[in-house]
Design an enzyme around this catalytic site. Structure first.
Site, PDB file in Angstrom:
ATOM      1  CE1 TYR A 176       3.933  -6.846   4.078  1.00 24.24           C
ATOM      2  CE2 TYR A 176       3.184  -9.199   3.803  1.00 24.24           C
ATOM      3  CZ  TYR A 176       3.469  -7.963   3.284  1.00 24.24           C
ATOM      4  OH  TYR A 176       3.115  -8.130   1.888  1.00 24.24           O
ATOM      5  CG  ASP A 218      -1.997  -0.927   1.026  1.00 25.56           C
ATOM      6  OD1 ASP A 218      -2.287  -1.324   0.237  1.00 25.56           O
ATOM      7  OD2 ASP A 218      -2.588  -1.449   2.296  1.00 25.56           O
TER       8      ASP A 218
END
Length: 247
Positions: free
Chosen positions: A111, A53
């Site tokens: 992540y 994003d």
């Protein structure tokens, strides 16, 4: 025609994600244009391992690109790092099999979400971490994180419009931990794949557990029912890093 497998790192603060946008600058556009400039060809299409994003960073992001060029991998790396802006760097480059695809061949991703955890914000982490000024209960956060490990339906941990594009919201989380060192809390999560905003919602869920706004039973209900109300808030993008991709 060669198929190059390339790892890059980027600071995503000034980009609208990895994927090319019609009306905003993206990492993909910048990298493609630099490849075209380096090889003196029209900008080729690169295929990334993830979309990421707006404002999200990557420590090791993989893409592949098909090129009709004999440039050595070392020369490709050096040339690209000369042309790329300071917030993007090529880490490695190698020839890959013809059928290798950076996205569809992944076996897992990791992540990291960074939280600066001190009363005053750290100006040196601006756009690089989420600032949370209150005490975090790391033990409670780790207990909650373990409930998310394993194969589950993560419909409650996905942004609504993202679910509409997914064939399935079932994913497997391999590990999920919270650790605090020197005023920075690091949330580290790995899994087979992730839904839209899933990591940021999982991180927000741990914060809600720390605050007492959610309980372990709420997390179990979120997984069982898919009800977004049983999960935490979506944390901002600046703390999120794609840390590793496995093939």
């Amino acid at each position: 025609m060669r198929n190059l497998k390339v790892f890059i790192a980027y600071n995503g603060a000034d980009y609208h994600g990895f994927q090319r946008q019609d009306n905003a600058i993206s990492v993909q556009e910048v990298v493609e244009n630099c490849i075209g400039k380096l090889l003196k060809i029209p900008a080729p299409v690169i295929y990334g391992c993830s979309r990421t994003d707006t404002g999200v960073h990557a420590r090791r992001f993989c893409f592949n690109v098909h090129l009709d060029s004999r440039i050595p991998c070392e020369g490709f790396m050096k040339g690209m790092n000369t042309l790329l802006p300071p917030d993007i760097a090529v880490l490695s480059c190698e020839d890959a099999p013809e059928d290798f695809h950076a996205r569809y061949c992944t076996k897992g991703k990791e992540y990291v979400y960074l939280i600066t955890n001190a009363p005053q914000r750290d100006v040196f982490f601006q756009k690089l971490a989420y600032h949370y000024p209150y005490e975090l209960d790391i033990e409670k956060m780790n207990e909650a994180a373990q409930l998310l490990v394993g194969e589950h339906d993560f419909a409650a941990f996905c942004r609504a419009e993202g679910k509409a594009r997914m064939k399935s919201t079932v994913r497997e989380i391999y590990s999920f931990t919270a650790e605090r060192k020197e005023g920075v809390c690091e949330l580290r999560i790995s899994g087979s794949g992730f839904l839209y905003n899933m990591v940021r919602i999982c991180a927000g869920t741990l914060i809600y557990v720390s605050e007492g706004k959610l309980t372990p039973d709420d997390i179990k209900k979120a997984l069982e029912t898919g009800d977004r109300n049983y999960a935490g808030k979506t944390l901002p993008p600046e703390g999120l890093y794609l840390n590793e991709v496995w093939y």
